[in-house]
Motif scaffolding. Structure first.
Motif, PDB file in Angstrom:
ATOM      1  N   LEU A 155       0.824  -1.212   0.000  1.00 23.60           N
ATOM      2  CA  LEU A 155       0.000   0.000   0.000  1.00 23.60           C
ATOM      3  C   LEU A 155       0.859   1.264   0.000  1.00 23.60           C
ATOM      4  CD1 LEU A 155      -3.276   0.874   1.052  1.00 23.60           C
ATOM      5  CD2 LEU A 155      -1.717   1.924   2.671  1.00 23.60           C
ATOM      6  N   ALA A 156       1.908   1.278   0.814  1.00 22.35           N
ATOM      7  CA  ALA A 156       2.717   2.490   0.973  1.00 22.35           C
ATOM      8  C   ALA A 156       3.387   2.924  -0.328  1.00 22.35           C
ATOM      9  CB  ALA A 156       3.769   2.258   2.056  1.00 22.35           C
ATOM     10  N   SER A 157       3.660   1.984  -1.218  1.00 24.68           N
ATOM     11  CA  SER A 157       4.352   2.325  -2.472  1.00 24.68           C
ATOM     12  C   SER A 157       3.405   2.446  -3.658  1.00 24.68           C
ATOM     13  CB  SER A 157       5.418   1.269  -2.775  1.00 24.68           C
ATOM     14  OG  SER A 157       4.827  -0.020  -2.926  1.00 24.68           O
ATOM     15  N   THR A 158       2.102   2.326  -3.427  1.00 22.01           N
ATOM     16  CA  THR A 158       1.126   2.392  -4.523  1.00 22.01           C
ATOM     17  C   THR A 158       0.700   3.828  -4.784  1.00 22.01           C
ATOM     18  OG1 THR A 158       0.275   0.188  -3.981  1.00 22.01           O
ATOM     19  CG2 THR A 158      -1.131   1.593  -5.328  1.00 22.01           C
ATOM     20  N   ASP A 159       0.620   4.188  -6.062  1.00 22.89           N
ATOM     21  CA  ASP A 159       0.172   5.522  -6.472  1.00 22.89           C
ATOM     22  C   ASP A 159      -1.343   5.523  -6.614  1.00 22.89           C
ATOM     23  OD1 ASP A 159      -0.303   7.999  -7.558  1.00 22.89           O
ATOM     24  OD2 ASP A 159       0.744   7.617  -9.450  1.00 22.89           O
ATOM     25  N   PHE A 160      -2.027   6.247  -5.729  1.00 26.42           N
ATOM     26  CA  PHE A 160      -3.486   6.316  -5.738  1.00 26.42           C
ATOM     27  C   PHE A 160      -4.008   7.601  -6.386  1.00 26.42           C
ATOM     28  CE2 PHE A 160      -2.568   3.408  -2.243  1.00 26.42           C
ATOM     29  CZ  PHE A 160      -3.517   2.411  -2.423  1.00 26.42           C
ATOM     30  N   SER A 161      -3.142   8.365  -7.030  1.00 28.65           N
ATOM     31  CA  SER A 161      -3.527   9.699  -7.496  1.00 28.65           C
ATOM     32  C   SER A 161      -4.640   9.674  -8.551  1.00 28.65           C
ATOM     33  CB  SER A 161      -2.308  10.434  -8.063  1.00 28.65           C
ATOM     34  OG  SER A 161      -1.747   9.717  -9.165  1.00 28.65           O
ATOM     35  N   SER A 162      -4.814   8.551  -9.256  1.00 26.80           N
ATOM     36  CA  SER A 162      -5.856   8.482 -10.283  1.00 26.80           C
ATOM     37  C   SER A 162      -7.250   8.291  -9.685  1.00 26.80           C
ATOM     38  CB  SER A 162      -5.570   7.336 -11.255  1.00 26.80           C
ATOM     39  OG  SER A 162      -5.611   6.080 -10.580  1.00 26.80           O
ATOM     40  N   LEU A 163      -7.322   7.776  -8.445  1.00 28.12           N
ATOM     41  CA  LEU A 163      -8.608   7.442  -7.832  1.00 28.12           C
ATOM     42  C   LEU A 163      -9.381   8.702  -7.469  1.00 28.12           C
ATOM     43  CD1 LEU A 163      -8.145   4.458  -5.345  1.00 28.12           C
ATOM     44  CD2 LEU A 163      -9.737   4.606  -7.252  1.00 28.12           C
ATOM     45  N   ARG A 164     -10.572   8.838  -8.046  1.00 27.45           N
ATOM     46  CA  ARG A 164     -11.423   9.977  -7.704  1.00 27.45           C
ATOM     47  C   ARG A 164     -12.383   9.637  -6.580  1.00 27.45           C
ATOM     48  NH1 ARG A 164     -14.930  11.532 -11.146  1.00 27.45           N
ATOM     49  NH2 ARG A 164     -14.743  10.039 -12.856  1.00 27.45           N
ATOM     50  N   VAL A 165     -12.810   8.371  -6.505  1.00 25.49           N
ATOM     51  CA  VAL A 165     -13.757   8.004  -5.452  1.00 25.49           C
ATOM     52  C   VAL A 165     -13.696   6.504  -5.179  1.00 25.49           C
ATOM     53  CG1 VAL A 165     -15.682   7.604  -7.052  1.00 25.49           C
ATOM     54  CG2 VAL A 165     -16.169   8.274  -4.681  1.00 25.49           C
ATOM     55  N   CYS A 166     -13.833   6.164  -3.900  1.00 23.87           N
ATOM     56  CA  CYS A 166     -14.005   4.779  -3.475  1.00 23.87           C
ATOM     57  C   CYS A 166     -15.365   4.701  -2.803  1.00 23.87           C
ATOM     58  CB  CYS A 166     -12.910   4.360  -2.498  1.00 23.87           C
ATOM     59  SG  CYS A 166     -11.242   4.448  -3.173  1.00 23.87           S
ATOM     60  N   ILE A 167     -16.169   3.724  -3.183  1.00 18.63           N
ATOM     61  CA  ILE A 167     -17.530   3.608  -2.674  1.00 18.63           C
ATOM     62  C   ILE A 167     -17.639   2.354  -1.829  1.00 18.63           C
ATOM     63  CG2 ILE A 167     -19.983   3.529  -3.272  1.00 18.63           C
ATOM     64  CD1 ILE A 167     -17.670   4.366  -6.065  1.00 18.63           C
ATOM     65  N   SER A 168     -18.036   2.514  -0.572  1.00 15.47           N
ATOM     66  CA  SER A 168     -18.171   1.378   0.332  1.00 15.47           C
ATOM     67  C   SER A 168     -19.642   1.034   0.508  1.00 15.47           C
ATOM     68  CB  SER A 168     -17.554   1.713   1.696  1.00 15.47           C
ATOM     69  OG  SER A 168     -17.684   0.619   2.585  1.00 15.47           O
ATOM     70  N   GLY A 169     -19.934  -0.259   0.435  1.00 14.85           N
ATOM     71  CA  GLY A 169     -21.295  -0.736   0.643  1.00 14.85           C
ATOM     72  C   GLY A 169     -21.263  -2.171   1.114  1.00 14.85           C
ATOM     73  N   GLY A 170     -22.441  -2.774   1.278  1.00 15.00           N
ATOM     74  CA  GLY A 170     -22.523  -4.180   1.652  1.00 15.00           C
ATOM     75  C   GLY A 170     -22.494  -4.439   3.134  1.00 15.00           C
ATOM     76  N   ALA A 171     -21.906  -3.535   3.903  1.00 15.89           N
ATOM     77  CA  ALA A 171     -21.804  -3.657   5.352  1.00 15.89           C
ATOM     78  C   ALA A 171     -21.461  -2.277   5.902  1.00 15.89           C
ATOM     79  CB  ALA A 171     -20.727  -4.678   5.738  1.00 15.89           C
ATOM     80  N   PRO A 172     -21.730  -2.022   7.186  1.00 13.39           N
ATOM     81  CA  PRO A 172     -21.415  -0.709   7.755  1.00 13.39           C
ATOM     82  C   PRO A 172     -19.916  -0.395   7.665  1.00 13.39           C
ATOM     83  CG  PRO A 172     -22.894  -1.917   9.206  1.00 13.39           C
ATOM     84  CD  PRO A 172     -22.443  -2.888   8.150  1.00 13.39           C
ATOM     85  N   LEU A 173     -19.613   0.865   7.351  1.00 11.54           N
ATOM     86  CA  LEU A 173     -18.231   1.330   7.252  1.00 11.54           C
ATOM     87  C   LEU A 173     -17.850   2.023   8.560  1.00 11.54           C
ATOM     88  CD1 LEU A 173     -15.654   1.920   5.529  1.00 11.54           C
ATOM     89  CD2 LEU A 173     -16.778   4.074   4.854  1.00 11.54           C
ATOM     90  N   ALA A 174     -16.892   1.451   9.271  1.00 15.47           N
ATOM     91  CA  ALA A 174     -16.453   2.038  10.536  1.00 15.47           C
ATOM     92  C   ALA A 174     -15.754   3.372  10.277  1.00 15.47           C
ATOM     93  CB  ALA A 174     -15.508   1.081  11.257  1.00 15.47           C
ATOM     94  N   ALA A 175     -16.040   4.355  11.133  1.00 18.84           N
ATOM     95  CA  ALA A 175     -15.441   5.682  10.972  1.00 18.84           C
ATOM     96  C   ALA A 175     -13.918   5.605  11.024  1.00 18.84           C
ATOM     97  CB  ALA A 175     -15.969   6.619  12.057  1.00 18.84           C
ATOM     98  N   GLU A 176     -13.393   4.724  11.884  1.00 20.72           N
ATOM     99  CA  GLU A 176     -11.944   4.582  12.011  1.00 20.72           C
ATOM    100  C   GLU A 176     -11.327   4.063  10.717  1.00 20.72           C
ATOM    101  OE1 GLU A 176     -13.962   4.268  15.916  1.00 20.72           O
ATOM    102  OE2 GLU A 176     -14.180   3.198  13.995  1.00 20.72           O
ATOM    103  N   LEU A 177     -11.999   3.114  10.069  1.00 20.64           N
ATOM    104  CA  LEU A 177     -11.498   2.562   8.814  1.00 20.64           C
ATOM    105  C   LEU A 177     -11.525   3.621   7.715  1.00 20.64           C
ATOM    106  CD1 LEU A 177     -10.530   0.300   6.970  1.00 20.64           C
ATOM    107  CD2 LEU A 177     -12.898  -0.496   6.793  1.00 20.64           C
ATOM    108  N   LYS A 178     -12.599   4.362   7.646  1.00 19.57           N
ATOM    109  CA  LYS A 178     -12.714   5.429   6.637  1.00 19.57           C
ATOM    110  C   LYS A 178     -11.557   6.427   6.784  1.00 19.57           C
ATOM    111  CE  LYS A 178     -15.683   9.436   5.634  1.00 19.57           C
ATOM    112  NZ  LYS A 178     -15.763   9.413   4.157  1.00 19.57           N
ATOM    113  N   THR A 179     -11.303   6.854   8.017  1.00 20.06           N
ATOM    114  CA  THR A 179     -10.245   7.838   8.265  1.00 20.06           C
ATOM    115  C   THR A 179      -8.875   7.273   7.930  1.00 20.06           C
ATOM    116  OG1 THR A 179     -11.553   8.872  10.017  1.00 20.06           O
ATOM    117  CG2 THR A 179      -9.183   9.303  10.027  1.00 20.06           C
ATOM    118  N   LYS A 180      -8.604   6.053   8.374  1.00 16.66           N
ATOM    119  CA  LYS A 180      -7.302   5.438   8.112  1.00 16.66           C
ATOM    120  C   LYS A 180      -7.055   5.269   6.615  1.00 16.66           C
ATOM    121  CE  LYS A 180      -6.841   2.761  12.418  1.00 16.66           C
ATOM    122  NZ  LYS A 180      -6.828   1.387  13.006  1.00 16.66           N
TER     123      LYS A 180
END
Length: 567
Positions: free
Chosen positions: A317-342
């Protein structure tokens, strides 16, 4: 007097108006319009091999004609027992072009689960691949059900040439041999035609496109009947959530399993509607997903919380370039606030939460992609969708102001009903007359003054394991087969990775001395991978109601109290 809905509509934060219209449209027309518009543009990137819109349409036409030559036609149910492979897309749209109905089956199903749903749906033919994880199960179901044909594809044949050779040489142990049986046909043989056969006319609002099995709000899995209009409307609704629709590169990572309604709408149909590209991976692997993000510069990543946690946990993860990502959409189960922030802090990507059900074709609400959302909520209703709260005890009554209530939904994406389950329809729909129906979700929530919905409880007992629904009663029925087990209850236990994990609590018959570990080793091999318990706990007694019925609700309270006391 201003209604709560009228009040929040003035604060609507999604692009375009809330009251947008979605005219009737079949999925076939949606696909063919995009194929005419996009032609040689890539629709699929499968491990580096590209399939254009024109090529995929040709494959779908050949699937339709091959099935028609075998005697299948309008109204037949044809199943997909497939991982994320190009065969899925060609078969999916080919079945629809035939005028038949797709039935999605999870590759995680056991023989019994697959056989039950094949029989329940009346599925006549089944598409699968020659993988040891799938073909042996499909063969057993072919012999044990009314299924009359298997169509078997090859993963190696869908890969780029060099990867195909590698697969055959080094991963041959994962391939099962296709038996010489007249009921079994190679996918390549099925599509040996010119793709020029009659396509029936479809009424989008009445023609059944998909039977998607779900637990509904209670009980055993039921088949949600989704029409062409249900699915095409939801695809267009989701596409309209993107403020940069048509003005930016649209490339989505297709790692959610296609058999799941979330992926069916948010990865497949939605991307076809926009003319975008799907970077398809056969199954989720964190390292492969990170490599695909880097290689293809995807712009969107729909996923479930466990996927985002796995990406965080991967050293790449630390060496991956995420600059192209405009949005990540979470569904299927509740998204913990801590996970979202991290996740957002680690990647710089925007992670938003949405909500939906199989009965709603996938999506009901979402936080906005770019405008200000509200953490801990499932966002505002998407365009054309009405959401309100009703009394938890009596759904025909309105909920008192400022109190939680059961979430009910209405919109063009709401299912036609359950397959052969009129009694379930009566329980899940609220009819206001004039043909207007509300779907009961079984979830309890609140709606604030800006129309943001927050789920606070569940009426149902289903356990959400990484986006999959697990039914405690089914696991309990397996436990009762063990001669040592006297009583059994299964509940969901919070889990940082999966969201929840099933845990079994049992009492033993007199004189038995089996351990919890031994019961776990006996139980889990009989379950689907997503159903497996983390523990079997043996107790002297289990809580019961006043009339002597085992009480899952009271057991949950006991476990919560034990956790709080640290015992």
């Amino acid at each position: 007097m201003t209604t709560p809905e009228e009040a929040w509509r003035s604060s609507y934060r999604h692009p375009g108006p809330w009251d947008m219209d979605f005219p009737p449209m079949s999925l076939v027309d949606l696909f063919e319009e995009s194929a005419r518009r996009c032609g040689d543009k890539p629709l699929l990137d499968f491990m580096g091999r590209h399939y254009s819109y024109a090529e995929t349409l040709d494959g779908a036409n050949r699937v339709a004609c091959g099935l028609r030559k075998l005697g299948y036609g309008e109204g037949d149910r044809i199943g997909l027992f497939l991982p994320n492979v190009p065969h899925y897309v060609a078969a999916y749209y080919g079945i629809l072009k035939l005028g038949a109905t797709v039935v999605n089956f999870s590759p995680l199903y056991t023989v019994d689960e697959l056989a039950h749903q094949v029989e329940d749906s009346g599925t006549r033919a089944l598409f699968t691949i020659s993988a040891k994880a799938l073909l042996p199960t499909a063969l057993k179901v072919l012999d044990a059900s009314k299924l009359d044909r298997l169509v078997v594809g090859s993963v190696a044949g869908a890969l780029p040439t060099t990867k195909s050779i590698f697969y055959r040489l080094f991963r041959g142990s994962e391939v099962a041999k296709r038996p010489d049986d007249p009921r079994i046909m190679a996918f390549s043989k099925l599509i040996e035609n010119d793709g020029a056969c009659r396509a029936p006319s479809l009424d989008p609002e009445t023609s059944l496109a998909l039977i998607q099995y779900t637990g509904g709000t209670t009980g055993t899995p039921k088949g949600a009947m989704l029409t062409h209009q249900n699915l095409s409307a939801n695809a267009r609704q989701v596409a309209r959530l993107d403020p940069q629709l048509g003005a930016a590169v649209d490339r989505v990572l297709g790692v959610l399993p296609m058999f799941h309604v979330f992926a069916n709408t948010c990865v497949l149909n939605r991307t076809v509607a926009t003319g975008g590209e799907i970077v398809m991976l056969p199954r989720f692997n964190a390292a492969q997903a990170l490599s695909a993000i880097e290689r293809t510069k995807v712009t969107a990543l729909p996923g479930v919380p466990t996927m985002y946690q796995a990406l965080l946990d991967n050293p790449k993860l630390a060496s991956t370039d995420f600059s192209s990502l405009r949005v990540c959409i979470s569904g299927g189960a509740p998204l913990a606030a801590e996970l979202k922030t991290k996740f957002q802090n680690a990647t710089g990507a925007t992670l938003i939460e949405g909500y939906g059900l199989s009965e709603s074709s996938g999506v009901v609400s979402s936080n906005p992609y770019e405008a200000e959302g509200k953490a801990g909520t499932i966002g505002q209703p998407i365009a054309g969708t009405r959401v309100k709260l009703v009394d938890k005890a009596d759904p025909h009554k309105s909920v008192p102001e400022s109190e939680p209530g059961e979430i009910v939904v209405s919109g063009p994406q709401i299912m036609k009903g359950y397959w052969n389950r009129p009694e379930a329809d009566a329980a899940v729909f609220l009819d206001e007359g004039g043909g207007h129906r509300w779907l009961r979700t079984g979830d309890v929530g609140t709606i604030d003054e800006d129309g943001f919905i927050r789920i606070v409880d569940r009426l149902k007992d289903m356990i959400a394991v990484g986006g999959f629904k697990v039914f405690p009663s089914q696991l309990e029925s397996v436990l009762y087969r063990h001669p040592a087990v006297k009583e059994a209850l299964v509940i969901g236990i919070p889990d940082d990775y999966h969201g929840e994990m099933p845990r079994a609590f049992v009492t033993l018959n007199e004189g038995e001395s089996v351990s919890g570990g031994e019961l776990l080793e006996w139980l889990n091999p009989q379950l689907g991978k997503h159903e497996r318990c983390d523990k079997v706990v043996i107790r002297e007694e289990l809580p019961k109601t006043m009339i002597g019925k085992l009480s899952r609700k009271d057991l949950v309270k006991e476990i919560e109290a034990e956790n709080q006391s640290g015992s």
